[in-house]
Design a protein around this motif. Structure first.
Motif: not given
Length: 399
Positions: A60, A134-135, A137-139, A141-142
């Motif tokens: 990430c 960041l991890l 925020e990425s999760r 979104k997905s």
């Protein structure tokens, strides 16, 4: 809370014999140490961070940034509840790169951390926390919808030390730390507390710890990240360059001993570090600057929009103020242990590498011993008394 070993491998490559070193961590074989490590699952937490989360964090982070821990090559165990009572030495192991081969080393606990070292630690800590942000925020979104990071992202990360549960090894450590401080207070300042009962002081200290037990839980008001959980001097390795006048200048740092990872507000790591590694007058002069440096370091990694949404600077200041007593209280348990191990006047110099007597150092009332150590070492006395005094002030027991 572990055995630290060096593994040397001799490898024949292209007709040349190469020597490669690794750092190996295993569970202690001493029964009392082993029970604490296994019962609290601190070894399991560390293995999980290295094996599962470090690779995710590295994926990430933006190019040029890496999660600030050693590379991990192997983790093994604990595989079952049955290992908690096992006496076999080689069932659980973590094999890491040898950071000393790259020039990283510990800084001695005396004198306290200066500002250049604090800046490097804040940059390292910001990288550690930014990877978690960041991890998440990425999760989000997905996985749109009801995303709960504690459950969906960090199910294995459970508080394994500051647990309000009678009989738990961490709770017993804190209970006896409160007893220790109450005893030490009357030894160090008999005249000041002659009109106050020991039970009154003890109940006030216990009340402060009750608040700490709540503070380490994931916050509903402030952002949470995967905390290192134990960022004091012995758990930070620095690399250096030669600066002006031939003086060594810290340029980078790595965190080790990821045993007490917790999903909680990031300011807890900052407060543990500053209260365990710096003196009170230093914090009063530089705390604002330290927080600003940490925030700027976050801004070098996080997109501006994410930083503004998750942790703007004023929010960081607010959070630090809200949790400020966490550092003041927890240092009263940290400092008597870590300073006695690192002060040569207390530890005995050459005998400092002897295994820690866990029953004496953690699971007993050490108030009398603290008073004795304050006579042996002036540096120890100043650290301990100012820590206790700062805590007594918030309890309205020191005027």
């Amino acid at each position: 809370m572990g055995r630290h070993l060096r593994l040397t491998a001799r490898v024949l490559r292209d007709g040349k014999l190469q020597r490669i070193t690794f750092f190996v961590k295993t569970v202690p074989i001493d029964n009392s140490h082993r029970f604490i490590v296994m019962d609290s699952n601190v070894f399991g937490t560390e293995a999980t961070v290295y094996k599962k989360y470090a690779p995710m964090f590295n994926s990430c982070l933006p190019p040029g940034w890496t999660f600030p821990v050693a590379k991990c090559y192997l983790t093994r165990g604990p595989q079952s509840e049955g290992l908690k009572n096992s006496t076999t030495e080689d069932e659980e192991v973590i094999i890491l790169e040898d950071l000393t081969a790259r020039g990283y080393r510990n800084r001695e606990n005396f004198p306290p951390m200066d500002l250049p070292h604090c800046r490097i630690v804040m940059k390292t800590m910001a990288t550690f926390h930014a990877a978690s942000i960041l991890l998440e925020e990425s999760r989000k979104k997905s996985h749109p919808g009801d995303f709960n990071a504690s459950i969906d992202l960090y199910p294995e990360i459970k508080e394994n030390f500051l647990v309000y549960n009678e009989g738990h090894v961490g709770y017993e450590c804190i209970r006896l730390s409160a007893e220790t401080m109450a005893t030490a207070v009357f030894k160090l300042w008999p005249d000041k507390f002659k009109d106050v009962s020991r039970n009154e002081v003890l109940e006030a200290i216990r009340g402060a710890w009750m608040e700490v037990f709540e503070m380490v839980k994931p916050s509903k008001e402030y952002p949470n990240v995967l905390n290192h959980g134990d960022p004091w001097t012995n758990n930070i390795l620095f690399s250096y360059e030669t600066g002006r006048e031939g003086r060594e200048v810290p340029v980078d740092a790595k965190f080790v001993d990821l045993q007490i990872g917790r999903y909680a507000p990031p300011v807890l790591d900052i407060l543990i570090f500053t209260h365990a590694c710096t003196r009170r007058d230093f914090r009063e002069r530089h705390m604002k600057e330290i927080l600003e440096f940490y925030h700027r370091a976050l801004g070098e990694i996080l997109p501006q929009q994410v930083l503004d949404e998750v942790l703007p600077l004023e929010r960081l200041f607010e959070m630090c103020h809200r949790y400020r007593d966490f550092g003041r209280v927890i240092s009263t348990a940290y400092l008597p242990i870590i300073l006695s191990e690192n002060d040569p006047l207390i530890s005995g110099g050459d005998n400092a590498t002897a295994p820690l007597d866990i029953e004496q150092a953690v699971y007993s009332d050490r108030g009398d011993k603290i008073a004795e150590n304050c006579v042996k070492s002036e540096s120890y006395r100043r650290w301990i008394t100012e820590s206790f005094q700062e805590c007594l002030e918030i309890l309205n027991l020191w005027t």
